[in-house]
Enzyme design. Structure first.
Site, PDB file in Angstrom:
ATOM      1  N   HIS A  50      46.532  33.932  34.344  1.00 52.44           N
ATOM      2  CA  HIS A  50      45.526  33.049  34.944  1.00 52.44           C
ATOM      3  C   HIS A  50      44.294  33.014  34.041  1.00 52.44           C
ATOM      4  O   HIS A  50      43.925  34.021  33.439  1.00 52.44           O
ATOM      5  CB  HIS A  50      45.150  33.549  36.341  1.00 52.44           C
ATOM      6  CG  HIS A  50      44.347  32.535  37.113  1.00 52.44           C
ATOM      7  ND1 HIS A  50      43.002  32.368  36.917  1.00 52.44           N
ATOM      8  CD2 HIS A  50      44.713  31.620  38.040  1.00 52.44           C
ATOM      9  CE1 HIS A  50      42.567  31.386  37.700  1.00 52.44           C
ATOM     10  NE2 HIS A  50      43.581  30.919  38.394  1.00 52.44           N
ATOM     11  N   ASN A  64      46.451  30.347  45.527  1.00 50.93           N
ATOM     12  CA  ASN A  64      45.914  31.559  44.899  1.00 50.93           C
ATOM     13  C   ASN A  64      44.613  31.892  45.632  1.00 50.93           C
ATOM     14  O   ASN A  64      43.633  31.179  45.497  1.00 50.93           O
ATOM     15  CB  ASN A  64      45.659  31.279  43.414  1.00 50.93           C
ATOM     16  CG  ASN A  64      44.925  32.414  42.732  1.00 50.93           C
ATOM     17  OD1 ASN A  64      44.845  33.522  43.255  1.00 50.93           O
ATOM     18  ND2 ASN A  64      44.362  32.135  41.558  1.00 50.93           N
ATOM     19  N   GLU A 104      46.944  24.693  33.881  1.00 53.46           N
ATOM     20  CA  GLU A 104      45.646  24.747  34.544  1.00 53.46           C
ATOM     21  C   GLU A 104      44.541  24.580  33.505  1.00 53.46           C
ATOM     22  O   GLU A 104      44.108  25.562  32.892  1.00 53.46           O
ATOM     23  CB  GLU A 104      45.466  26.090  35.247  1.00 53.46           C
ATOM     24  CG  GLU A 104      46.470  26.348  36.342  1.00 53.46           C
ATOM     25  CD  GLU A 104      45.876  27.258  37.414  1.00 53.46           C
ATOM     26  OE1 GLU A 104      45.780  26.818  38.557  1.00 53.46           O
ATOM     27  OE2 GLU A 104      45.478  28.382  37.093  1.00 53.46           O
ATOM     28  N   GLU A 126      41.264  33.102  34.647  1.00 50.01           N
ATOM     29  CA  GLU A 126      40.221  34.087  34.984  1.00 50.01           C
ATOM     30  C   GLU A 126      40.569  35.449  34.383  1.00 50.01           C
ATOM     31  O   GLU A 126      39.690  36.215  33.992  1.00 50.01           O
ATOM     32  CB  GLU A 126      40.027  34.142  36.508  1.00 50.01           C
ATOM     33  CG  GLU A 126      39.292  32.891  36.998  1.00 50.01           C
ATOM     34  CD  GLU A 126      39.604  32.452  38.409  1.00 50.01           C
ATOM     35  OE1 GLU A 126      40.163  33.242  39.194  1.00 50.01           O
ATOM     36  OE2 GLU A 126      39.294  31.283  38.738  1.00 50.01           O
ATOM     37  N   GLY A 175      38.071  25.421  39.794  1.00 46.30           N
ATOM     38  CA  GLY A 175      36.906  25.784  40.599  1.00 46.30           C
ATOM     39  C   GLY A 175      35.678  24.941  40.300  1.00 46.30           C
ATOM     40  O   GLY A 175      34.572  25.258  40.733  1.00 46.30           O
ATOM     41  N   SER A 228      41.273  22.306  40.792  1.00 42.89           N
ATOM     42  CA  SER A 228      40.616  21.488  41.816  1.00 42.89           C
ATOM     43  C   SER A 228      41.581  20.535  42.532  1.00 42.89           C
ATOM     44  O   SER A 228      41.228  19.388  42.799  1.00 42.89           O
ATOM     45  CB  SER A 228      39.426  20.733  41.220  1.00 42.89           C
ATOM     46  OG  SER A 228      38.471  21.664  40.738  1.00 42.89           O
ATOM     47  N   LYS A 272      42.691  34.410  45.219  1.00 45.25           N
ATOM     48  CA  LYS A 272      41.715  35.117  44.367  1.00 45.25           C
ATOM     49  C   LYS A 272      41.129  36.318  45.110  1.00 45.25           C
ATOM     50  O   LYS A 272      41.820  36.980  45.869  1.00 45.25           O
ATOM     51  CB  LYS A 272      40.630  34.140  43.900  1.00 45.25           C
ATOM     52  CG  LYS A 272      41.206  32.859  43.300  1.00 45.25           C
ATOM     53  CD  LYS A 272      40.185  32.076  42.528  1.00 45.25           C
ATOM     54  CE  LYS A 272      40.754  30.725  42.146  1.00 45.25           C
ATOM     55  NZ  LYS A 272      40.047  30.070  41.087  1.00 45.25           N
TER      56      LYS A 272
HETATM   57  C1  PEP Z   1      43.292  28.448  40.557  1.00 44.11           C
HETATM   58  O1  PEP Z   1      42.767  29.434  41.027  1.00 44.11           O
HETATM   59  O2  PEP Z   1      44.324  28.605  39.894  1.00 44.11           O
HETATM   60  C2  PEP Z   1      42.702  27.135  40.782  1.00 44.11           C
HETATM   61  C3  PEP Z   1      43.295  26.099  40.267  1.00 44.11           C
HETATM   62  O3  PEP Z   1      41.540  27.069  41.525  1.00 44.11           O
HETATM   63  P1  PEP Z   1      40.850  25.738  42.142  1.00 44.11           P
HETATM   64  O4  PEP Z   1      41.945  24.999  42.897  1.00 44.11           O
HETATM   65  O5  PEP Z   1      39.795  26.251  43.071  1.00 44.11           O
HETATM   66  O6  PEP Z   1      40.328  24.930  41.023  1.00 44.11           O
END
Ligand code: PEP
Length: 251
Positions: free
Chosen positions: A96, A10, A168, A98, A174, A214, A12
């Site tokens: 997601h 992803n 997630e 976010e 992040g 992460s 972003k």
């Molecule tokens: C994500 O954007 O879904 C995500 C898991 O980001 P990160 O790997 O940076 O934690």
């Protein structure tokens, strides 16, 4: 059990069109050498056309980071499923954290997006996950159950093979904090049991459940060794060809 791993990036709100095309080409080259798994990238909307053009003849799958529910209409700022499939986009991330947390997307809205994706021929990558407060209050499973039940309302068992679920935990996205492999496996097993209860055991057995939060080259192997983890949804580490390549080549 018949689940083909899926490693998904992803991107972003990062990368120019040219940077996106270069990275997609590098990822497609890696994907071509890994016939036993699916690889997906989700560029920003502005890069989708050029990325689809650049990797259209490869095994790399291109996804959108979100999708509207209607085929067209007065929805300023939104992108409809046919606009995406027209480019060669095959999947769409929905729900997601976010989108939920920063843009206030509700479970009901996410459900509409998911149904719109399915109706429009896109595979939804449906994200669920608890916040730190919810985990600390011992509410992880009830939050996941609520998000899954609301998000999948109206999805038939015939449609379920198209759905990819992504666990997630919000506190791991992040932040550099990954769920331990035990925490991730426990949540994935819970989600699969929930799908078995809602649909059928054999349907639940075939749904791919990705872990996100992460994921890095140094934790992918232990995560992928868990029986209910079928892939990864990767943010930061998917923005560099080398780190994403190591994740795709998990052992
Ligand atoms: C994500 O954007 O879904 C995500 C898991 O980001 P990160 O790997 O940076 O934690």
């Amino acid at each position: 059990m018949n689940r083909r791993p899926l490693i998904a990036g992803n991107w972003k709100m990062y990368l120019s069109v040219a940077e996106s095309v270069r990275l997609a080409q590098a990822v497609a080259a890696t994907s071509a050498t890994c016939p036993d798994l699916d690889v997906m990238v989700a560029p920003a909307f502005t890069s989708l056309a050029k990325v689809c053009e650049a990797v259209g003849n490869t095994s790399l799958k291109v996804a959108a980071q979100n999708v509207a529910w209607a085929k067209e209409g007065a929805f300023t700022g939104e992108i409809a499923p046919p606009m995406l499939t027209d480019l060669g986009v095959r999947l769409a991330i929905v729900g997601h954290s976010e989108r939920r947390q920063i843009f206030g997307e509700s479970d009901a809205m996410i459900n509409r997006r998911l149904l719109g994706a399915l109706a429009g021929g896109l595979q939804p990558v449906f994200c669920v996950g608890e916040t730190l407060e919810e985990r600390e209050a011992d509410r992880t499973f009830s939050v996941l159950e609520h998000q899954v039940r609301q998000g999948l309302q109206g999805v038939t068992k015939e449609e379920m093979p198209q759905v990819v679920l992504a666990y997630e935990p919000v506190w791991a996205i992040g932040t550099g904090k990954t769920a331990t492999k035990e925490q991730a496996q426990e949540a994935h097993a819970f989600l699969r049991r929930l799908l078995a209860e809602t649909y059928e055991k054999n349907i639940a057995e075939d749904v791919r459940i990705l872990y996100g939060g992460s994921v890095k080259p140094d934790n992918i192997d232990s995560l992928m060794a868990q029986p209910d983890i079928d892939g990864a949804l990767v943010g930061g580490a998917a923005l560099k060809a080398e780190s994403f390549e190591r994740i795709i080549r998990f052992q």
